[in-house]
Design an enzyme around this catalytic site. Sequence first.
Site, short mmCIF file in Angstrom:
data_model
loop_
_atom_site.label_atom_id
_atom_site.label_comp_id
_atom_site.label_asym_id
_atom_site.label_seq_id
_atom_site.Cartn_x
_atom_site.Cartn_y
_atom_site.Cartn_z
N SER A 1 3.41 -2.48 10.30
CA SER A 1 4.86 -2.55 10.56
C SER A 1 5.49 -3.88 10.16
O SER A 1 6.39 -4.37 10.85
CB SER A 1 5.16 -2.21 12.02
N ASN B 1 0.86 -1.18 0.00
CA ASN B 1 0.00 0.00 0.00
C ASN B 1 0.90 1.23 0.00
O ASN B 1 1.51 1.56 1.02
CB ASN B 1 -0.88 -0.03 1.26
N TRP B 2 0.99 1.87 -1.16
CA TRP B 2 1.89 3.02 -1.27
C TRP B 2 1.31 4.29 -0.64
O TRP B 2 2.00 5.30 -0.56
CB TRP B 2 2.24 3.27 -2.74
N LYS B 3 0.04 4.25 -0.27
CA LYS B 3 -0.63 5.44 0.29
C LYS B 3 -0.40 6.64 -0.62
O LYS B 3 -0.36 6.47 -1.83
CB LYS B 3 -0.14 5.69 1.72
N GLU C 1 -5.37 -5.26 10.49
CA GLU C 1 -4.37 -4.22 10.69
C GLU C 1 -4.66 -3.48 11.99
O GLU C 1 -5.48 -2.54 12.01
CB GLU C 1 -4.40 -3.21 9.53
N GLY D 1 2.55 1.94 10.76
CA GLY D 1 3.54 3.01 10.65
C GLY D 1 4.25 3.34 11.95
O GLY D 1 4.92 4.37 12.05
N GLU E 1 -6.91 4.47 7.96
CA GLU E 1 -6.70 5.89 7.67
C GLU E 1 -7.94 6.50 7.02
O GLU E 1 -8.14 7.72 7.08
CB GLU E 1 -5.44 6.06 6.79
N GLY F 1 2.79 -1.25 4.24
CA GLY F 1 2.83 0.16 3.89
C GLY F 1 4.25 0.60 3.56
O GLY F 1 4.77 0.36 2.48
N GLY F 2 4.89 1.24 4.52
CA GLY F 2 6.21 1.86 4.30
C GLY F 2 7.22 0.96 3.62
O GLY F 2 7.96 1.41 2.73
N HIS G 1 -9.47 0.92 4.96
CA HIS G 1 -8.20 1.13 5.68
C HIS G 1 -8.47 2.05 6.87
O HIS G 1 -9.29 2.96 6.78
CB HIS G 1 -7.17 1.75 4.73
C1 PEP Z 1 -0.72 0.06 6.07
O1 PEP Z 1 -0.84 1.26 5.96
O2 PEP Z 1 -1.60 -0.68 5.59
C2 PEP Z 1 0.43 -0.46 6.76
C3 PEP Z 1 0.40 -1.71 7.15
O3 PEP Z 1 1.48 0.40 6.98
P1 PEP Z 1 2.94 0.03 7.60
O4 PEP Z 1 3.38 -1.27 6.98
O5 PEP Z 1 3.79 1.18 7.20
O6 PEP Z 1 2.76 -0.10 9.06
#
Ligand code: PEP
Length: 249
Positions: free
Chosen positions: A212, A11-13, A167, A173, A99, A233-234, A97
């Site tokens: 994470s 997920n590049w957001k 999640e 994050g 967010e 994500g990241g 999500h």
């Molecule tokens: C996400 O936003 O779906 C996510 C899992 O982010 P991260 O891996 O950066 O915690």
Amino acid sequence: MQQSMKLVAGNWKMNGVAAALAEVEALRAALAEAPASCRVALCPPATLIERMARAASGSPIEIGGQDCRAETHGAFTGDLSASMLKDAGAGLVILGHSERRQGYGESDALVAAKAAAALDAGLAPIVCVGETLEQREAGRAVEIVRSQVMASLPLALTGRDFAVAYEPVWAIGTGLTPTLEQIEEVHRAVRSAMIERLGLGISATPILYGGSVKPDNARDILAVPEVGGALVGGASLKAADFLGIIRGA
Ligand code: PEP
């Protein structure tokens, strides 16, 4: 969506412009040299979907969106329908999500309506659920996640391709992750709620863990019973990090 292989989705957001397509080229080259033993997907910002789909064409990399509107068209300035994502080259879409649940007040009912719209457009939804830190500390993680699953999965998902992503909001994050036992406990609860809601036909539908996930914890997390992949994500932004996770599947 095949149902037996693990799915590792990035997920590049709101990250990435054209220059970032070099990461897709690098990922593609690495997977051509040593194929992944899992399915691999990238969900870039909508502006990159078409170009990324072209860059990934002929490779095993699947492309997804990060959200869609439940309506098919209309006066919704700035929004995108599921069929627009499909038309741009997406095959999947992340929905619900945290967010979006937190930042835009998205309810379970809205997420379910979006998931139904995604199916109608030929997209496989990845429906996200997860508790806040406050809810976990109050001992309510399983109860919250279970109720999100029951209310966010439309009955139309029965027999269809989709995934659920667990999640924990507090793990996204932050570098924090639940213990492997906590992940297993919630994933088992998600599976039983999915079966209660949609029947035994979903026994092989993947339940992804997200929050994470990094190259150094991916292998352990992906080996937990009922973990059918990861939503990342990241660590999905750089091909080298994302590959480190994919190789752990
Ligand atoms: C996400 O936003 O779906 C996510 C899992 O982010 P991260 O891996 O950066 O915690």
